[in-house]
Design a protein around this motif. Structure first.
Motif, mmCIF file in Angstrom:
data_model
loop_
_atom_site.group_PDB
_atom_site.id
_atom_site.type_symbol
_atom_site.label_atom_id
_atom_site.label_comp_id
_atom_site.label_asym_id
_atom_site.label_seq_id
_atom_site.Cartn_x
_atom_site.Cartn_y
_atom_site.Cartn_z
ATOM 1 N N LEU A 292 24.659 14.001 -28.175
ATOM 2 C CA LEU A 292 23.881 14.984 -27.412
ATOM 3 C C LEU A 292 23.629 16.229 -28.254
ATOM 4 O O LEU A 292 22.487 16.598 -28.515
ATOM 5 N N VAL A 293 24.697 16.879 -28.706
ATOM 6 C CA VAL A 293 24.569 18.216 -29.301
ATOM 7 C C VAL A 293 24.066 18.190 -30.739
ATOM 8 O O VAL A 293 23.614 19.224 -31.252
ATOM 9 N N LEU A 294 24.136 17.038 -31.416
ATOM 10 C CA LEU A 294 23.614 16.959 -32.780
ATOM 11 C C LEU A 294 22.305 16.184 -32.864
ATOM 12 O O LEU A 294 21.817 15.902 -33.955
ATOM 13 N N ALA A 295 21.734 15.850 -31.713
ATOM 14 C CA ALA A 295 20.449 15.163 -31.698
ATOM 15 C C ALA A 295 19.360 16.089 -32.236
ATOM 16 O O ALA A 295 19.427 17.315 -32.080
ATOM 17 N N TRP A 296 18.347 15.494 -32.847
ATOM 18 C CA TRP A 296 17.312 16.299 -33.523
ATOM 19 C C TRP A 296 16.556 17.208 -32.569
ATOM 20 O O TRP A 296 16.081 18.285 -32.959
ATOM 21 N N ASN A 297 16.419 16.798 -31.309
ATOM 22 C CA ASN A 297 15.634 17.608 -30.377
ATOM 23 C C ASN A 297 16.500 18.462 -29.453
ATOM 24 O O ASN A 297 16.011 18.993 -28.453
ATOM 25 N N PHE A 298 17.801 18.581 -29.747
ATOM 26 C CA PHE A 298 18.659 19.487 -28.981
ATOM 27 C C PHE A 298 18.429 20.895 -29.524
ATOM 28 O O PHE A 298 18.726 21.198 -30.679
ATOM 29 N N ASP A 299 17.870 21.763 -28.701
ATOM 30 C CA ASP A 299 17.446 23.100 -29.127
ATOM 31 C C ASP A 299 18.625 24.068 -29.039
ATOM 32 O O ASP A 299 18.926 24.620 -27.976
ATOM 33 N N ARG A 300 19.271 24.315 -30.179
ATOM 34 C CA ARG A 300 20.440 25.194 -30.185
ATOM 35 C C ARG A 300 20.095 26.649 -29.840
ATOM 36 O O ARG A 300 20.834 27.294 -29.079
ATOM 37 N N PRO A 301 19.010 27.197 -30.393
ATOM 38 C CA PRO A 301 18.657 28.567 -29.979
ATOM 39 C C PRO A 301 18.447 28.682 -28.472
ATOM 40 O O PRO A 301 18.850 29.675 -27.853
ATOM 41 N N ALA A 302 17.842 27.656 -27.877
ATOM 42 C CA ALA A 302 17.652 27.678 -26.422
ATOM 43 C C ALA A 302 19.002 27.600 -25.714
ATOM 44 O O ALA A 302 19.222 28.273 -24.689
ATOM 45 N N ALA A 303 19.913 26.773 -26.235
ATOM 46 C CA ALA A 303 21.247 26.675 -25.640
ATOM 47 C C ALA A 303 21.972 28.017 -25.711
ATOM 48 O O ALA A 303 22.704 28.389 -24.781
ATOM 49 N N GLU A 304 21.751 28.764 -26.800
ATOM 50 C CA GLU A 304 22.353 30.097 -26.921
ATOM 51 C C GLU A 304 21.811 31.015 -25.815
ATOM 52 O O GLU A 304 22.568 31.769 -25.198
ATOM 53 N N ARG A 305 20.506 30.935 -25.578
ATOM 54 C CA ARG A 305 19.875 31.835 -24.604
ATOM 55 C C ARG A 305 20.346 31.556 -23.182
ATOM 56 O O ARG A 305 20.524 32.492 -22.384
ATOM 57 N N VAL A 306 20.514 30.282 -22.841
ATOM 58 C CA VAL A 306 20.865 29.936 -21.452
ATOM 59 C C VAL A 306 22.317 29.486 -21.335
ATOM 60 O O VAL A 306 22.697 28.855 -20.349
ATOM 61 N N ASN A 307 23.145 29.850 -22.305
ATOM 62 C CA ASN A 307 24.527 29.373 -22.310
ATOM 63 C C ASN A 307 25.275 29.757 -21.036
ATOM 64 O O ASN A 307 26.001 28.936 -20.455
ATOM 65 N N ASP A 308 25.099 31.006 -20.599
ATOM 66 C CA ASP A 308 25.820 31.446 -19.399
ATOM 67 C C ASP A 308 25.425 30.608 -18.186
ATOM 68 O O ASP A 308 26.279 30.258 -17.350
ATOM 69 N N ARG A 309 24.159 30.273 -18.074
ATOM 70 C CA ARG A 309 23.704 29.468 -16.938
ATOM 71 C C ARG A 309 24.208 28.029 -17.060
ATOM 72 O O ARG A 309 24.572 27.394 -16.064
ATOM 73 N N LEU A 310 24.257 27.514 -18.306
ATOM 74 C CA LEU A 310 24.820 26.178 -18.507
ATOM 75 C C LEU A 310 26.298 26.148 -18.130
ATOM 76 O O LEU A 310 26.782 25.172 -17.542
ATOM 77 N N MET A 311 27.014 27.224 -18.438
ATOM 78 C CA MET A 311 28.432 27.261 -18.100
ATOM 79 C C MET A 311 28.639 27.378 -16.595
ATOM 80 O O MET A 311 29.643 26.881 -16.058
ATOM 81 N N ARG A 312 27.706 28.026 -15.894
ATOM 82 C CA ARG A 312 27.811 28.050 -14.432
ATOM 83 C C ARG A 312 27.606 26.650 -13.857
ATOM 84 O O ARG A 312 28.255 26.276 -12.868
ATOM 85 N N ILE A 313 26.710 25.883 -14.487
ATOM 86 C CA ILE A 313 26.527 24.493 -14.055
ATOM 87 C C ILE A 313 27.806 23.702 -14.303
ATOM 88 O O ILE A 313 28.248 22.916 -13.450
#
Length: 487
Positions: A292-313
């Motif tokens: 999942l996290v090392l896939a070519w289309n996993f957008d790390r900058p986007a994950a940084e931006r929405v990290n708090d919301r992902l952690m709430r999920i």
């Protein structure tokens, strides 16, 4: 005179006379250290300057481009930086690792002797560990896991000195250095150090306060360095997308199993990082988070931006369906508790590094046109064996050890945890020395920390128990000698 020369014991007497020149207390560590070093030097010469991996190239890239990050071990990065500034470069680092390994195994043999283990058992075990590819070749890898593993063995040995009641002030310093080293050379090593130290504190009477203070000091020092000192020196903290990558995979596993748990707003957040189909695909395999996290289309900058919301999920999932999160953790931590590899079609086999020569592109770190491709320090990583015949022989021996039928024994640290537990239990019951069970702490620490946070079934995460479990076998023959009814 003729009779004396013909006497078959005359040569033995001559050897004994020379042996007496070495003080008795130094004979065992000297002979073990020299023997182990001789074997490890063969590995070193065969794979000169050392075995490498993606991580090895990442270390060199970090310390030569000025982008230092505590995502990797800063302490090991310092050693890499120092090695790159001396003649011999990285070969000096791997050579130092062989000396450290020899000293650690010699010290372990002495420590177990204090518990009644005979040299005729401990010395051969040390030599076999040096010869076996999973442990011997491991020592010459350019990996932070090497000093971390050796520190864990050192903590076990120092603990054995304390259990035997023969510890000197030097042994206390050894234990302190080992616990600090575990925290410095691997980020989750703090957990192993904490569990190992507290196990000794609980199991050894009369030393509980001192051991507790020592353990908390060692763990606290590592935490202060990571959270305060490193940032003040300009060393970057790990990115949020790296720190919480396992939580992302927990979410993916839950989404693949129970998509109904997720609201439309949850899915919208997840889709900002990677398409929902990829969350399902990455979560369908609970053994490996990298899919999942090392896939070519996993957008790390986007994950940084929405990290708090992902952690709430993630928090919502953990509260509503804790079983799904636990399933993901136990499944990913398969290497920590299972003696046998998982299904190959899910990449759950034991991940074993290859002894092949370092590729020109440095495992993708130095593709053509990249800064690393023109970095002269890259040459320090390329293979240059002392003898190609020796290298081919070492590669053959290493590859032969990867036979699937022996995977459970040679490359699964969990197997050696259980062997170590059984050996220590037999010894403790035979000697009526319950304090010996405190020596299980290091192996328990490995299993619990890897089970709690692990990305994939890499064998190197559990090498410490391979050393410790093997040495524990030497205690089985000593289970009836001089019972200690007060232990």
């Amino acid at each position: 005179m003729t009779a004396l020369l013909d006497d078959p014991t005359a040569e033995d007497w001559e050897h004994a006379r020379h042996a007496r020149r070495v003080p008795a207390r130094w004979r065992l560590p000297l002979y073990v250290g020299v023997g182990v070093e001789a074997v490890l030097l063969l590995w070193w010469a065969a794979f000169y300057p050392g075995l490498t991996s993606y991580d090895s190239a990442a270390y060199v890239s970090q310390v030569t481009t000025g982008y230092w990050s505590s995502e990797h071990s800063v302490a090991y990065n310092v050693l890499v930086w120092l090695a790159l500034h001396v003649p011999g470069k990285l070969a000096v680092l791997t050579l130092a690792q062989t000396f450290l390994a020899s000293a650690v195994m010699a010290y372990t043999c002495v420590a177990l002797k204090g518990l009644g283990a005979r040299a005729r058992w401990t010395a051969p075990i040390a030599l076999l560990l040096a010869m076996a590819p999973p442990t011997g070749a491991f020592v010459v890898y350019i990996w932070k896991d090497v000093p971390f593993t050796l520190c864990s063995v050192l903590a076990f040995a120092a603990g054995a000195r304390l259990v035997s009641r023969r510890a000197t002030r030097a042994d206390w310093w050894v234990l302190a250095a080992a616990l600090v080293g575990m925290g410095l050379f691997r980020n989750n090593g703090l957990g192993v150090a904490l569990i190992a130290g507290l196990a000794l504190a609980v199991g050894i009477r009369g030393r509980r306060v001192r051991l507790t203070v020592l353990t908390l000091f060692a763990v606290g020092l590592s935490l202060v360095l990571q959270l305060v000192v490193y940032p003040s020196l300009g060393i970057k903290q790990p990115a949020k997308s790296s720190v919480y990558s396992l939580n992302y995979h927990d979410v993916a596993v839950a989404y693949a199993s129970e998509p109904g748990l997720f609201s439309a707003s949850d899915k919208a957040v997840m889709a900002q990082v990677t398409p929902l189909a990829d969350w399902t695909r990455g979560g369908s395999n609970c053994y490996v988070s990298d899919q999942l996290v090392l896939a070519w289309n996993f957008d790390r900058p986007a994950a940084e931006r929405v990290n708090d919301r992902l952690m709430r999920i993630w928090t919502k999932v953990a509260k509503k369906r804790p079983d799904l999160v636990l399933n993901a953790r136990i499944c990913r931590g398969h290497i920590a508790w299972s003696p046998f590899p998982g299904p190959a079609d899910r990449a759950a086999y034991t991940w074993i590094a290859s002894p092949a020569p370092t590729p020109k592109e440095l495992y993708g770190v130095a593709p053509p046109g990249s800064p690393m491709a023109s970095n002269p320090n890259r040459f320090a990583l390329y293979s240059n064996p002392v003898s190609y015949k020796l290298r081919h022989l070492a590669e053959f021996w290493y590859t032969a050890a990867k036979v699937k039928q022996l995977d459970w024994l040679l490359f699964r640290g969990a197997t050696w945890c259980y062997i170590g537990y059984a050996a220590l239990l037999v010894f403790a019951r035979g000697r009526r020395m319950r304090s010996a069970l405190a020596l299980t702490g290091v192996m328990v620490g490995f299993q619990l920390t890897v089970l709690a946070a692990n990305p994939a079934p890499l064998y190197r995460y559990m090498v410490g128990p391979m050393f410790i479990g093997a040495f524990c076998l030497a205690l089985v023959p000593a289970r009836r000698a001089g019972r200690d009814r007060k232990g």
